[in-house]
Design a protein around this motif. Sequence first.
Motif, PDB file in Angstrom:
ATOM      1  N   ARG A   1       0.824  -1.195   0.000  1.00  0.00           N
ATOM      2  CA  ARG A   1       0.000   0.000   0.000  1.00  0.00           C
ATOM      3  C   ARG A   1       0.868   1.258   0.000  1.00  0.00           C
ATOM      4  NH1 ARG A   1      -4.916  -1.947   0.813  1.00  0.00           N
ATOM      5  NH2 ARG A   1      -5.910  -0.004   1.419  1.00  0.00           N
ATOM      6  N   LEU A   2       2.162   1.108  -0.317  1.00  0.00           N
ATOM      7  CA  LEU A   2       3.086   2.233  -0.351  1.00  0.00           C
ATOM      8  C   LEU A   2       3.092   2.885  -1.732  1.00  0.00           C
ATOM      9  CD1 LEU A   2       6.177   0.785   1.547  1.00  0.00           C
ATOM     10  CD2 LEU A   2       4.592   2.538   2.376  1.00  0.00           C
ATOM     11  N   HIS A   3       3.039   4.198  -1.741  1.00  0.00           N
ATOM     12  CA  HIS A   3       3.053   4.963  -2.987  1.00  0.00           C
ATOM     13  C   HIS A   3       3.948   6.183  -2.809  1.00  0.00           C
ATOM     14  CE1 HIS A   3      -0.723   2.724  -2.960  1.00  0.00           C
ATOM     15  NE2 HIS A   3      -0.757   2.829  -4.271  1.00  0.00           N
ATOM     16  N   ASP A   4       4.411   6.697  -3.934  1.00  0.00           N
ATOM     17  CA  ASP A   4       4.956   8.044  -3.875  1.00  0.00           C
ATOM     18  C   ASP A   4       4.308   8.893  -4.955  1.00  0.00           C
ATOM     19  OD1 ASP A   4       6.367   7.647  -6.274  1.00  0.00           O
ATOM     20  OD2 ASP A   4       8.339   7.674  -5.341  1.00  0.00           O
ATOM     21  N   VAL A   5       4.294  10.194  -4.677  1.00  0.00           N
ATOM     22  CA  VAL A   5       3.817  11.184  -5.627  1.00  0.00           C
ATOM     23  C   VAL A   5       4.976  12.127  -5.899  1.00  0.00           C
ATOM     24  CG1 VAL A   5       2.254  13.117  -6.029  1.00  0.00           C
ATOM     25  CG2 VAL A   5       1.405  11.041  -4.917  1.00  0.00           C
ATOM     26  N   VAL A   6       5.424  12.144  -7.133  1.00  0.00           N
ATOM     27  CA  VAL A   6       6.488  13.040  -7.551  1.00  0.00           C
ATOM     28  C   VAL A   6       5.832  14.174  -8.339  1.00  0.00           C
ATOM     29  CG1 VAL A   6       8.647  13.292  -8.837  1.00  0.00           C
ATOM     30  CG2 VAL A   6       8.106  11.122  -7.684  1.00  0.00           C
ATOM     31  N   THR A   7       5.974  15.392  -7.842  1.00  0.00           N
ATOM     32  CA  THR A   7       5.409  16.555  -8.519  1.00  0.00           C
ATOM     33  C   THR A   7       6.540  17.393  -9.082  1.00  0.00           C
ATOM     34  OG1 THR A   7       3.536  16.568  -6.981  1.00  0.00           O
ATOM     35  CG2 THR A   7       3.882  18.538  -8.316  1.00  0.00           C
ATOM     36  N   LEU A   8       6.562  17.505 -10.394  1.00  0.00           N
ATOM     37  CA  LEU A   8       7.596  18.263 -11.090  1.00  0.00           C
ATOM     38  C   LEU A   8       7.046  19.627 -11.486  1.00  0.00           C
ATOM     39  CD1 LEU A   8       8.774  15.491 -13.586  1.00  0.00           C
ATOM     40  CD2 LEU A   8       9.783  16.023 -11.359  1.00  0.00           C
ATOM     41  N   TYR A  53       3.329   8.111   0.559  1.00  0.00           N
ATOM     42  CA  TYR A  53       1.988   7.930   1.094  1.00  0.00           C
ATOM     43  C   TYR A  53       1.677   6.453   1.318  1.00  0.00           C
ATOM     44  CZ  TYR A  53       0.763  12.768  -0.198  1.00  0.00           C
ATOM     45  OH  TYR A  53       0.711  14.131  -0.318  1.00  0.00           O
ATOM     46  N   ALA A  54       0.781   6.211   2.273  1.00  0.00           N
ATOM     47  CA  ALA A  54       0.208   4.886   2.488  1.00  0.00           C
ATOM     48  C   ALA A  54      -1.300   4.981   2.279  1.00  0.00           C
ATOM     49  CB  ALA A  54       0.510   4.376   3.891  1.00  0.00           C
TER      50      ALA A  54
END
Length: 204
Positions: free
Chosen positions: A3-10, A89-90
Amino acid sequence: MSRLHDVVTLTIEMGSMNAVFDGIQTHADTEHATLLGCWYSDIGALNKVMVLRRYDSEAALITERQQLLLGGNPFGCGKHVTDIQIDTYALFPFLPAIAPGKRGNVYEMRVYGIKQGCLQKVIDAWQQALPEREARSPLLGAMYALDGQVSRFLNIWPYESLNERSRLRALAVSDGVWPPKGGPALLTTLESSIYLPAPFSPLC
């Protein structure tokens, strides 16, 4: 499934969207990370590109994060990037895994700040209220941050159009099913942006 995620905002240079998309399409899906979605900002701060990825383990996430930062060329398009923000994020524990697919033409990204010590109360309130809310429009996912200085969570809502978003949100409020009972009292801040899916985004 993890359930692990990342959000990369460029934040990108003006006029570089196509080159950035080419880089993300080529480099975002790796042996450590699964690309779920890529969107670009349409309302709110502009020249932003958001990449959502899932990880099978914490070790995979850390490895990918190190490669992204130490390589100095995120997604092979670093020369077009003026700023980068990475959030881990989880997924809320009661929600199903986020799966690729056709969800909508417009995505609303909402980030709420949470009062100290109130994260579990937020999750509980959402678990109780969400079934009625989703009877009106589906949630893509809600995730709480595992890093950063402020306790917060991200929720992503897909819609067919901006008009449909306004109609469905108003309906949920008028029906008394949203926001979750007691939920606003647990929050400190709200940011909302409208993003559109990139042509290659698995979530579109």
